[in-house]
Design a protein around this motif. Structure first.
Motif, PDB file in Angstrom:
ATOM      1  N   GLY A 161       0.818  -1.211   0.000  1.00 29.85           N
ATOM      2  CA  GLY A 161       0.000   0.000   0.000  1.00 29.85           C
ATOM      3  C   GLY A 161       0.846   1.252   0.000  1.00 29.85           C
ATOM      4  O   GLY A 161       0.563   2.222  -0.723  1.00 29.85           O
ATOM      5  N   ILE A 162       1.919   1.247   0.794  1.00 28.47           N
ATOM      6  CA  ILE A 162       2.825   2.398   0.835  1.00 28.47           C
ATOM      7  C   ILE A 162       3.502   2.578  -0.524  1.00 28.47           C
ATOM      8  O   ILE A 162       3.634   3.707  -1.029  1.00 28.47           O
ATOM      9  CB  ILE A 162       3.867   2.215   1.950  1.00 28.47           C
ATOM     10  N   ILE A 195       0.333   6.938   4.903  1.00 21.83           N
ATOM     11  CA  ILE A 195       1.600   6.227   5.099  1.00 21.83           C
ATOM     12  C   ILE A 195       1.920   6.122   6.585  1.00 21.83           C
ATOM     13  O   ILE A 195       2.361   5.074   7.075  1.00 21.83           O
ATOM     14  CB  ILE A 195       2.722   6.930   4.322  1.00 21.83           C
ATOM     15  N   LYS A 196       1.693   7.189   7.334  1.00 15.83           N
ATOM     16  CA  LYS A 196       1.878   7.132   8.791  1.00 15.83           C
ATOM     17  C   LYS A 196       0.992   6.043   9.398  1.00 15.83           C
ATOM     18  O   LYS A 196       1.424   5.294  10.285  1.00 15.83           O
ATOM     19  CB  LYS A 196       1.532   8.483   9.419  1.00 15.83           C
ATOM     20  N   LEU A 197      -0.245   5.982   8.923  1.00 21.86           N
ATOM     21  CA  LEU A 197      -1.167   4.972   9.454  1.00 21.86           C
ATOM     22  C   LEU A 197      -0.657   3.567   9.156  1.00 21.86           C
ATOM     23  O   LEU A 197      -0.660   2.696  10.039  1.00 21.86           O
ATOM     24  CB  LEU A 197      -2.563   5.156   8.857  1.00 21.86           C
ATOM     25  N   ALA A 198      -0.234   3.332   7.919  1.00 24.91           N
ATOM     26  CA  ALA A 198       0.241   2.000   7.546  1.00 24.91           C
ATOM     27  C   ALA A 198       1.381   1.554   8.444  1.00 24.91           C
ATOM     28  O   ALA A 198       1.414   0.407   8.925  1.00 24.91           O
ATOM     29  CB  ALA A 198       0.667   1.993   6.081  1.00 24.91           C
ATOM     30  N   ASN A 199       2.321   2.428   8.700  1.00 20.86           N
ATOM     31  CA  ASN A 199       3.457   2.077   9.559  1.00 20.86           C
ATOM     32  C   ASN A 199       3.016   1.859  11.004  1.00 20.86           C
ATOM     33  O   ASN A 199       3.555   0.998  11.706  1.00 20.86           O
ATOM     34  CB  ASN A 199       4.522   3.169   9.486  1.00 20.86           C
ATOM     35  N   THR A 200       2.034   2.624  11.455  1.00 20.52           N
ATOM     36  CA  THR A 200       1.537   2.462  12.824  1.00 20.52           C
ATOM     37  C   THR A 200       0.765   1.159  12.966  1.00 20.52           C
ATOM     38  O   THR A 200       0.851   0.485  14.006  1.00 20.52           O
ATOM     39  CB  THR A 200       0.670   3.664  13.224  1.00 20.52           C
ATOM     40  N   ILE A 221       9.904  -4.642  15.564  1.00 18.88           N
ATOM     41  CA  ILE A 221       9.631  -3.243  15.918  1.00 18.88           C
ATOM     42  C   ILE A 221      10.915  -2.420  15.823  1.00 18.88           C
ATOM     43  O   ILE A 221      10.919  -1.299  15.301  1.00 18.88           O
ATOM     44  CB  ILE A 221       9.011  -3.154  17.323  1.00 18.88           C
ATOM     45  N   THR A 222      12.017  -2.987  16.293  1.00 16.42           N
ATOM     46  CA  THR A 222      13.295  -2.281  16.231  1.00 16.42           C
ATOM     47  C   THR A 222      13.686  -1.970  14.785  1.00 16.42           C
ATOM     48  O   THR A 222      14.083  -0.844  14.461  1.00 16.42           O
ATOM     49  CB  THR A 222      14.396  -3.115  16.902  1.00 16.42           C
ATOM     50  N   ALA A 223      13.542  -2.951  13.921  1.00 16.83           N
ATOM     51  CA  ALA A 223      13.886  -2.745  12.516  1.00 16.83           C
ATOM     52  C   ALA A 223      12.992  -1.688  11.883  1.00 16.83           C
ATOM     53  O   ALA A 223      13.454  -0.851  11.092  1.00 16.83           O
ATOM     54  CB  ALA A 223      13.774  -4.071  11.757  1.00 16.83           C
ATOM     55  N   LEU A 224      11.717  -1.725  12.247  1.00 16.72           N
ATOM     56  CA  LEU A 224      10.776  -0.776  11.657  1.00 16.72           C
ATOM     57  C   LEU A 224      11.093   0.650  12.093  1.00 16.72           C
ATOM     58  O   LEU A 224      11.189   1.566  11.263  1.00 16.72           O
ATOM     59  CB  LEU A 224       9.343  -1.154  12.050  1.00 16.72           C
ATOM     60  N   ILE A 230      11.232   6.665   8.092  1.00 15.05           N
ATOM     61  CA  ILE A 230       9.950   6.097   8.545  1.00 15.05           C
ATOM     62  C   ILE A 230       9.113   7.169   9.239  1.00 15.05           C
ATOM     63  O   ILE A 230       9.642   8.046   9.931  1.00 15.05           O
ATOM     64  CB  ILE A 230      10.194   4.907   9.506  1.00 15.05           C
ATOM     65  N   THR A 231       7.812   7.128   9.043  1.00 18.77           N
ATOM     66  CA  THR A 231       6.904   8.051   9.724  1.00 18.77           C
ATOM     67  C   THR A 231       5.769   7.272  10.372  1.00 18.77           C
ATOM     68  O   THR A 231       5.325   6.244   9.843  1.00 18.77           O
ATOM     69  CB  THR A 231       6.314   9.082   8.749  1.00 18.77           C
ATOM     70  N   PHE A 232       5.317   7.767  11.508  1.00 23.74           N
ATOM     71  CA  PHE A 232       4.186   7.184  12.235  1.00 23.74           C
ATOM     72  C   PHE A 232       3.217   8.316  12.574  1.00 23.74           C
ATOM     73  O   PHE A 232       3.504   9.496  12.332  1.00 23.74           O
ATOM     74  CB  PHE A 232       4.668   6.511  13.527  1.00 23.74           C
TER      75      PHE A 232
END
Length: 553
Positions: A161-162, A195-200, A221-224, A230-232
Motif C-alpha cells: 500500500g505504501i 503512510i503514517k497509518l500503515a506504519n503504525t 519493531i526495532t527494525a521498523l 519512517i513516519t508514524f
C-alpha cells in the motif's frame, strides 16, 4: 411477445447489477470507509467494550447488552458484523484493488484499509478465510486460513500500500469522496497520513506477537522504527478516526445506539476503579456525574482576590461549583476537592502551596461523582443509578438540564490514535525496542487528555502524580496498558487484544456469567450464517470461548 420476453428478460440475470469489472472505485472507497466507521462503534465495539468492562449492560436487564456482559454472545449475534466486514467493507476494497491498477493512490489506500480490517477479523476469530476470500462471485464458500499465516501477509499488504501511494502518478486520486483523511481534498497531505497509518498498523501487529514470540516482536519493531525516513502517527490530527455529524443517519454509531436503546449501557465500575482514585480529568467527558453535580463539563472560574495561605478561594461568583468537585489551579495540590461552596468562595480539602493563588487566577472546577455498574454486585433489576456515556463518544449536549441529555452525535469514531501509538512505543521500549518508555508514556497520556479537551493545568497535575513509570518491567508494562485502556475508551477490540496479550488490566468475570463461560472470553463464536452456509467453516468454537488466536498462545 413471448419471443420478445425470452430475448430481453432473462430472469437469471440482474439488470441492475454492475459487473465487477465496471466497479466505480471512487464510490467504492466512500462505501468502504463509511462502513468501516460505522463498524467501529457497532456490534463488535459493544461485545469487546463489555468484555473489557469499560461499559456495562448489567443495569439494562433483560436486554441484549445484559446478555453480552454475561458472555451470552451467540454465533447468530455475529452474523451482521461478519457480513458487514466481508460482504461490504472487504468486498468494496477488493474491487478497488483489482479494478484500480491504473490508480495506485486508490489501491494504496484500499490495501492499507484491507490490512487494518483483516487484522480486526483475525484478532476476534483467529482462523478466517483469506487466500480464497474476496473472490467476489468466484468463490462464495472459501476455505479458512491458519491465522498465523495471515498476519505476515497483512504486513506485506501494508508495504504494498505504501509503495502504491508513492507512485509517481495515478489516473484517479481520492479527494473529498474519501471520508477518512479528507484534508479538504488535498491528497498530498492525505497521502502522508495514510503512510503514517500503515506504519503504525505494522507496529500494532508486531506488538501483538509479544506474548507468542517476544524476541521476534522486539526485533521487528526495532527494525521498523530504525528504518530511514519512517513516519508514524505524529499528532492527534493524524488519528485514524471516522467523522460523524449532527445529521440524521450520520451520527456516531455509539451515540445512535444510545438514542435507539436508552439505558442499555452505563459506565463500568472496573474502569472507574482505575480512574476515580486518580481524580482522572477525563471522567467528566467520558461519563455524566452521578448523582448529577449540575455541570456537563469542567468550568473555569477566576479568583477575585489572592489567597496567600490556607484553604479558601474567593470569587465574584462560584456558579457551576459544588461540594465534592475536583479543584485545579496553580499552587493547588493535585487531588484537591471542594469541601464547601458559598456564592463567592470555595473551601478546599488542602491548603494552597508555594506563593498561594493570586487574584485573577484561573481555577478549573470538575465533577467528581462517578458511579459504574459492578460485575461483582450487579443490580437485581434494571435501574439508571449510574454514570452514562457522555460527550467524548456522543458529541456536544444539545438539550436537557439533567441526564439523560440529548447529544449532537457529532463525535468521531476512533480506530487508531496518536495516544495508542505512544503507548505502543512505551511498551515496546520496555521490551527492548528503541526509545524512552517514560517519554512515550508521558506523550500517550498527554495526547489522550488533549484530545478529550482536558486543560493544561489538569494534565500537569495528573502527570505530577501518575505520570512516572516505576517498579519492575512487568509493573511498568501494567502501568502502560492500564493508561492505554483508559485512553482507548470507544476503540473497538484493541483493549481486549491487550488484555489477552498481557493480562492487564486484571478482570474478574461477572457473578452472573453464563455457566458455560467460567473465564473471560478469548475469542467469539463463528457466525451461525457461516456455519450454515459455508461447509468449509471449521468446527464451531468451544462453548467456553477459551479458544485462542495464534498470538495468544
Amino acid at each position: 411477445m413471448i419471443s420478445s420476453c425470452k430475448k430481453f428478460l432473462d430472469i437469471n440475470k440482474n439488470p441492475d447489477l454492475i459487473p465487477d469489472a465496471n466497479a466505480p472505485i471512487a464510490q467504492l472507497l466512500t462505501s468502504a470507509q463509511v462502513n468501516l466507521g460505522f463498524e467501529g462503534g457497532s456490534d463488535m465495539f459493544r461485545y469487546t467494550t463489555e468484555i473489557m468492562q469499560q461499559m456495562s449492560g448489567l443495569a439494562s436487564q433483560p436486554n441484549q447488552t445484559y446478555e453480552y456482559y454475561r458472555y451470552n454472545i451467540t454465533g447468530s449475534d455475529q452474523n451482521n458484523v461478519w457480513s458487514s466486514m466481508f460482504a461490504t467493507t472487504l468486498s468494496d476494497l477488493e474491487l478497488i484493488i483489482k479494478q484500480g491498477t491504473a490508480s495506485p493512490y486508490y489501491t494504496g489506500v484500499a490495501k492499507i484499509l484491507k490490512a487494518y480490517e483483516y487484522s480486526m477479523v483475525v484478532d476476534v476469530w483467529g482462523k478466517v478465510p483469506y487466500t480464497e476470500a474476496q473472490q467476489l462471485t468466484g468463490n462464495t464458500q472459501p476455505h479458512y486460513d491458519d491465522d498465523a499465516t495471515i498476519y505476515p501477509k497483512l504486513i506485506t499488504l501494508l508495504t504494498d500500500g505504501i509503495t502504491d501511494l508513492n507512485a509517481a502518478s495515478s489516473l484517479l486520486t481520492p479527494g473529498t469522496n474519501s471520508t477518512l483523511y479528507t484534508n479538504g481534498g488535498n491528497f498530498t497531505n492525505a497521502k502522508a497520513q495514510w503512510i503514517k497509518l500503515a506504519n503504525t498498523v505494522k507496529l500494532r501487529l508486531f506488538l501483538h506477537y509479544s506474548k507468542k514470540d517476544a524476541a521476534f516482536s522486539t526485533a521487528q519493531i526495532t527494525a521498523l522504527v530504525n528504518t530511514a525516513g519512517i513516519t508514524f502517527l505524529a499528532a492527534n490530527a493524524d488519528n485514524f478516526s471516522h467523522p460523524f455529524y449532527d445529521v440524521a443517519n450520520q451520527r456516531n454509531p455509539i451515540s445512535a445506539f444510545e438514542v435507539s436503546r436508552p439505558g442499555y449501557l452505563y459506565a463500568d465500575q472496573r474502569m472507574l476503579n482505575l480512574m476515580n482514585p486518580k481524580f482522572d480529568p477525563r471522567r467528566p467527558y467520558y461519563f455524566t456525574s452521578f448523582p448529577y453535580q449540575g455541570i456537563t463539563a469542567p468550568v473555569s472560574l477566576s479568583t477575585s482576590s489572592a489567597t496567600g495561605a490556607g484553604n479558601v478561594l474567593n470569587f465574584t461568583s462560584t456558579t457551576g461549583a459544588a461540594a465534592n468537585m475536583v479543584i485545579t489551579g496553580t499552587n493547588i495540590p493535585p487531588g484537591t476537592v471542594s469541601t464547601g461552596v458559598t456564592a463567592t468562595s470555595i473551601i478546599l480539602s488542602n491548603n494552597v502551596t508555594g506563593g498561594g493563588v493570586g487574584a485573577g487566577a484561573a481555577i478549573v472546577v470538575s465533577p467528581n461523582a462517578f458511579v459504574g455498574v459492578s460485575a461483582a454486585a450487579p443490580p437485581g433489576a434494571a435501574n439508571s443509578n449510574y454514570s452514562r456515556i457522555h460527550t467524548f463518544l456522543r458529541g456536544g449536549v444539545t438539550a436537557g438540564t439533567t441526564p439523560p441529555f440529548t447529544y449532537s452525535g457529532a463525535a468521531p469514531q476512533r480506530m487508531i490514535t496518536f495516544a495508542e501509538y505512544n503507548f505502543i512505543r512505551a511498551e515496546a521500549a520496555l521490551r527492548g525496542s528503541p526509545g524512552s518508555a517514560q517519554a512515550f508514556y508521558t506523550a500517550g497520556i498527554t495526547a489522550s487528555m488533549q484530545e478529550v479537551g482536558v486543560s493544561a493545568a489538569q494534565i500537569t497535575d495528573y502527570l505530577a502524580v501518575n505520570g512516572t513509570l516505576t517498579g519492575t518491567t512487568a509493573q511498568q508494562i501494567q502501568q502502560v496498558i492500564e493508561e492505554k485502556y483508559i485512553a482507548a475508551f470507544g476503540v473497538s477490540t484493541e483493549p481486549w487484544t491487550d488484555w489477552r496479550r498481557t493480562g492487564f488490566p486484571t478482570l474478574s468475570i461477572p457473578t452472573n456469567a453464563i455457566s458455560t463461560v467460567t473465564s473471560v472470553p478469548r475469542t467469539l463464536f463463528y457466525p451461525q450464517s457461516e456455519v450454515d452456509l459455508n461447509p468449509n467453516t471449521p468446527a464451531q468454537k468451544a462453548v467456553s470461548l477459551q479458544d485462542k488466536v495464534f498470538w495468544d498462545n
